[in-house]
Every structure is written in C-alpha cells, then in structure tokens.
Design a protein around this motif. Structure first.
Motif, PDB file in Angstrom:
ATOM      1  N   ASP A   9       1.188  -0.637  -0.323  1.00  0.00           N
ATOM      2  CA  ASP A   9      -0.099   0.151   0.241  1.00  0.00           C
ATOM      3  C   ASP A   9       0.899   1.404  -0.438  1.00  0.00           C
ATOM      4  O   ASP A   9       0.330   2.121  -0.222  1.00  0.00           O
ATOM      5  N   GLY A  10       2.516   1.064   0.038  1.00  0.00           N
ATOM      6  CA  GLY A  10       2.878   1.942   0.003  1.00  0.00           C
ATOM      7  C   GLY A  10       3.663   2.560   1.044  1.00  0.00           C
ATOM      8  O   GLY A  10       3.944   3.627   1.179  1.00  0.00           O
ATOM      9  N   SER A  11       3.307   1.959   2.445  1.00  0.00           N
ATOM     10  CA  SER A  11       3.490   2.535   3.532  1.00  0.00           C
ATOM     11  C   SER A  11       4.376   1.915   3.845  1.00  0.00           C
ATOM     12  O   SER A  11       5.843   0.819   3.265  1.00  0.00           O
ATOM     13  N   PHE A  12       5.760   3.047   4.860  1.00  0.00           N
ATOM     14  CA  PHE A  12       7.310   2.528   5.547  1.00  0.00           C
ATOM     15  C   PHE A  12       6.826   1.069   5.813  1.00  0.00           C
ATOM     16  O   PHE A  12       6.224   1.156   6.826  1.00  0.00           O
ATOM     17  N   ARG A  13       8.488   0.219   5.556  1.00  0.00           N
ATOM     18  CA  ARG A  13       8.720  -0.715   6.640  1.00  0.00           C
ATOM     19  C   ARG A  13       9.713  -0.667   6.844  1.00  0.00           C
ATOM     20  O   ARG A  13      10.757  -0.941   6.007  1.00  0.00           O
ATOM     21  N   ARG A  14      10.199  -1.173   7.864  1.00  0.00           N
ATOM     22  CA  ARG A  14      11.530  -1.424   8.367  1.00  0.00           C
ATOM     23  C   ARG A  14      11.986  -3.112   8.446  1.00  0.00           C
ATOM     24  O   ARG A  14      10.825  -3.711   8.143  1.00  0.00           O
ATOM     25  N   ARG A  15      13.143  -2.964   8.170  1.00  0.00           N
ATOM     26  CA  ARG A  15      13.317  -4.720   7.076  1.00  0.00           C
ATOM     27  C   ARG A  15      13.719  -5.361   8.978  1.00  0.00           C
ATOM     28  O   ARG A  15      14.346  -6.386   8.375  1.00  0.00           O
ATOM     29  N   ASN A  16      13.812  -4.764   9.879  1.00  0.00           N
ATOM     30  CA  ASN A  16      13.782  -5.266  10.861  1.00  0.00           C
ATOM     31  C   ASN A  16      13.502  -4.707  11.891  1.00  0.00           C
ATOM     32  O   ASN A  16      11.902  -4.398  11.698  1.00  0.00           O
ATOM     33  N   CYS A  17      12.663  -5.358  12.881  1.00  0.00           N
ATOM     34  CA  CYS A  17      12.380  -4.830  14.424  1.00  0.00           C
ATOM     35  C   CYS A  17      13.388  -4.473  15.782  1.00  0.00           C
ATOM     36  O   CYS A  17      14.453  -4.685  15.787  1.00  0.00           O
TER      37      CYS A  17
END
Length: 246
Positions: A217-225
C-alpha cells in the motif's frame, strides 16, 4: 537574520511548533553548562552512563507489563532506549533541513540535555553548528555530512555493546526519520513535498541501505524489528506499525 535565516530564537519557536520531538534551544559553546542542563556527551563518554539509562528503560518496560525486570531482555531495553534517543536528536536536525536547507552533522559534544526517561527531554544545540549554514535550499549534500553521521554514529557504536544488532540500530534510525517526516508534514502540510524529498535523500544513504522498504500500500516498512514486542509477557507484545514482522 544571518544568510537568510532568522535569529536562532525564532528558529527555536518554529521547531517547537512542529511538535515535542522537534523542540530545541541553542547555546554558545563557550558558555558553561549550568544545571539543569547536562552535556549530552556524558551519555556516550562516561562509563556506566548509558548502562544507567538502559536500566531505567528496562525497569519502565518491566513495570508497564507487570513483570520482574529480569524478564525484559537487556538488548530489548537497549534498542528501545536507542530508538528514543535517535528520534529526539534527529527530529530537530531534520526540521532544520526541511525548513532551512541546513546540512551537517552534530556530535554528542555539540548537544546538551536535561536527562529524563521520556524521549521528549529538553535538548540544546551548539549555535556554532547551525549559524551560517542554513541557506533555504534542499540540495544533495555538503562535505560536512548528514544528520545520520556524528552523534547517531556515536550512539550506534555504544548501543552495539549491549548486544543489539547493528541492522536493528540502523532500522531504528530509519524508523525515527520516517516518524519525523510524518510529524513535520502533519504540522506543516505545505512542506510535505520538501519533507518527503529530504527523507528520501537520508534513507538512501549507504549506512541505511537495506534498512527500509515499502508495503504493497506504499507505507513504510523497516526490514527488521526494534524488539519492543519482546518486552511483553511471553514475548508476545503488539508490533509497531512499521515492523517487518507485520
């Protein structure tokens, strides 16, 4: 007004209007640091100073979830402490970049703070770091670096000693920057495009490569936690909105 930039008192007012993470005072480096202000450098230079802060965050997380402090992993508390610090330090610098086109890096020695567990602690920046640099333009960078250098690098080196993976620490930096971008755009909608452009330049830097991505949906996601979910009983806490585990 210097080089097209208002007096720093007016800059402080404009930053504060963006939200509590953006507020910053300015001080002369030649002035002695008087209480309640403390040198931020103590946090990264004095043995035990960061350990004390991490312990405070660990106790807060434990109390909030009704557990003994030993149940909260040290690295979880360290990651949460790191995220709060970088969000507070980078937000006003990000604001300076968007509002005035300022470029530069700030070291721990350039900062003063009033210690407290809240991430919105009072912060002051050495005026020499800022005066004469803002030019009102967004550019691709200048030789003195970016806000992800300096104190952010110092904090990463220190927090890694608590067992937090550097990929997680850099994900914290990316997450903090995205949060600053959203908050600034919400406070000043007319600057949304400039904030987005500035954010894009910062997230593209080599030290953050591989730390960010975007959902369908285009929202930002980090690739870790950031690991905060592990502070809950049985390590089953809620996940952050930008968490890779979502």
């Amino acid at each position: 007004m210097t080089n097209g930039v208002p007096a720093l008192a007016l800059v402080s007012e404009e930053l504060a209007a963006l939200g509590p993470y953006f507020g910053a005072a300015f001080h002369a480096g030649s002035e002695s640091c008087e209480a309640p202000w403390r040198p931020f450098a103590e946090l990264v230079e004095e043995p035990g100073a960061m350990a004390e802060r991490v312990a405070g965050v660990r106790g807060y997380l434990a109390a909030g979830s009704g557990q003994d402090i030993e149940k909260v992993e040290l690295r979880v508390a360290a990651s949460v402490a790191h995220l709060g610090l970088v969000a507070r330090v980078m937000s006003p610098l990000f604001g300076l970049g968007v509002l005035y086109g300022w470029r530069g890096s700030v070291r721990a020695g350039d900062l003063r703070w009033q210690p407290g567990l809240a991430s919105t602690f009072p912060l002051s920046i050495n005026e020499a770091v800022v005066e004469g640099r803002p030019d009102g333009r967004i550019t691709d960078g200048r030789p003195d670096g970016r806000i992800t250098d300096g104190v952010v690098t110092e904090l990463e080196t220190l927090m890694a000693s608590f067992g937090v993976n550097r990929h997680i620490l850099r994900g914290n930096v990316a997450s903090a920057l995205v949060g600053a971008g959203k908050a600034l755009a919400a406070a000043r909608p007319a600057l949304r495009d400039r904030a987005t452009a500035e954010l894009g330049v910062l997230l593209a830097r080599a030290e953050l490569a591989g730390s960010v991505g975007y959902a369908a949906d285009g929202s930002f996601r980090r690739r870790n936690c950031c690991l905060i979910y592990r502070a809950a009983p049985n390590q089953r806490g809620a996940l952050c909105g930008d968490c890779a585990l979502r």
